[in-house]
Scaffold this active site. Structure first.
Site, PDB file in Angstrom:
ATOM      1  N   GLY A   8       0.822  -1.199   0.000  1.00 46.42           N
ATOM      2  CA  GLY A   8       0.000   0.000   0.000  1.00 46.42           C
ATOM      3  C   GLY A   8       0.854   1.245   0.000  1.00 46.42           C
ATOM      4  O   GLY A   8       2.087   1.182   0.109  1.00 46.42           O
ATOM      5  N   GLN A  11       1.552   1.500   4.158  1.00 47.30           N
ATOM      6  CA  GLN A  11       2.032   0.274   4.799  1.00 47.30           C
ATOM      7  C   GLN A  11       2.035  -0.884   3.809  1.00 47.30           C
ATOM      8  O   GLN A  11       1.252  -0.909   2.852  1.00 47.30           O
ATOM      9  CB  GLN A  11       1.157  -0.087   6.001  1.00 47.30           C
ATOM     10  N   ASP A 110      -5.281  -4.160  -5.055  1.00 46.99           N
ATOM     11  CA  ASP A 110      -5.869  -4.408  -3.746  1.00 46.99           C
ATOM     12  C   ASP A 110      -7.380  -4.560  -3.843  1.00 46.99           C
ATOM     13  O   ASP A 110      -7.984  -5.395  -3.151  1.00 46.99           O
ATOM     14  CB  ASP A 110      -5.502  -3.285  -2.767  1.00 46.99           C
TER      15      ASP A 110
END
Length: 260
Positions: A8, A11, A110
């Protein structure tokens, strides 16, 4: 064993699967200038901390929303395990991901992984709320198709913008103030940001259900999921492993095998 890596903007979540079981999960800061060598050096100590050797890892699946790191992770993982990782996309997800979308290839990795896992775990229809740098909402209709969703600034992104532009407001811990009417500046900020984010998501879900013509189960994921679901009004399950589970399923499909 399988390494599942979700890169990401803020993180990176690294999961280690033994067949279908998530054995370990680590959350580390994303550094957008790391090289493939630095990424390898990041993974090795994590494995060693659990007495696992690189030789125990036989495959890898990668979801990355940071283009500068995608190729670096591919190189790092190939050097680590001796084979290319499965890189998550609408294409590599194959039959696990059916999209009714103008350009499926532009859907973030994602979002694809979340949709795959949500449909597999909770059936269809289902809605995913991913609380990260951005707050993403993914909508899978009653026919099991990804039909789109919402991308909005995340909780901490909104807070950072406020603190950087309003010089008299100090950075504040983003927790439930337990009052909608802040009796102090800190409480006022917490109410505005935390309740504001929860109510925004509740409102968006209401609009989504109105457009669908029916309600659907809602599952939340991401590092801030637990904190925000606790103050939302919409009944919502929390599954912080959702993206990793989607990567595991996509890797399984790409290899054409099913793990017991």
């Amino acid at each position: 064993m399988l390494l599942a890596i979700d890169v990401g903007n803020t993180q990176t979540v690294i999961g280690l699967y033994e067949k279908r079981r998530l054995r370990h999960m680590w959350r580390v800061a994303t550094n957008k200038v790391h090289t493939s060598d630095e990424l390898r050096l990041k993974v090795n100590p994590l494995l060693e901390s659990e007495h696992i050797t690189v030789g125990d890892v036989t495959g890898a699946a990668l979801a990355s929303v940071v283009p500068t790191l995608t190729s670096a992770w591919v190189v790092a993982l190939k050097r680590l395990i001796g084979r290319d990782p499965v890189v998550c996309s609408a294409s590599s997800a194959q039959d696990l991901f059916e999209a009714c979308y103008a350009n499926p290839l532009e859907i973030g990795a994602d979002r694809v992984a979340d949709a795959v896992a949500a449909r597999a775990l909770y059936g269809a229809p289902v809605v995913v709320v991913d609380f990260g740098t951005a707050t993403n909402i993914e909508v899978i209709d009653k026919d099991g198709r990804f039909i789109g969703g919402v991308i909005a600034p995340g909780l901490e992104t909104s807070a950072s913008a406020l603190f950087s532009h309003a010089t008299k407001l100090a950075a504040t811990e983003l927790v439930d103030p337990r009052t909608a009417i802040g009796g102090s500046t800190v409480q006022a900020i917490q109410a505005g940001i935390v309740y504001g984010e929860a109510d925004r998501v509740d409102g968006l879900l209401d609009r989504i259900f109105d457009q669908l013509g029916y309600t659907a189960p809602v599952v939340a994921t991401g590092g801030l999921a637990g904190r925000l679901v606790s103050v939302m009004r919409t009944p919502t399950r929390v599954n912080k492993e959702l993206t990793l589970e989607g990567l595991r399923l996509i890797h399984e499909a790409a290899l054409g095998v099913q793990e017991d």
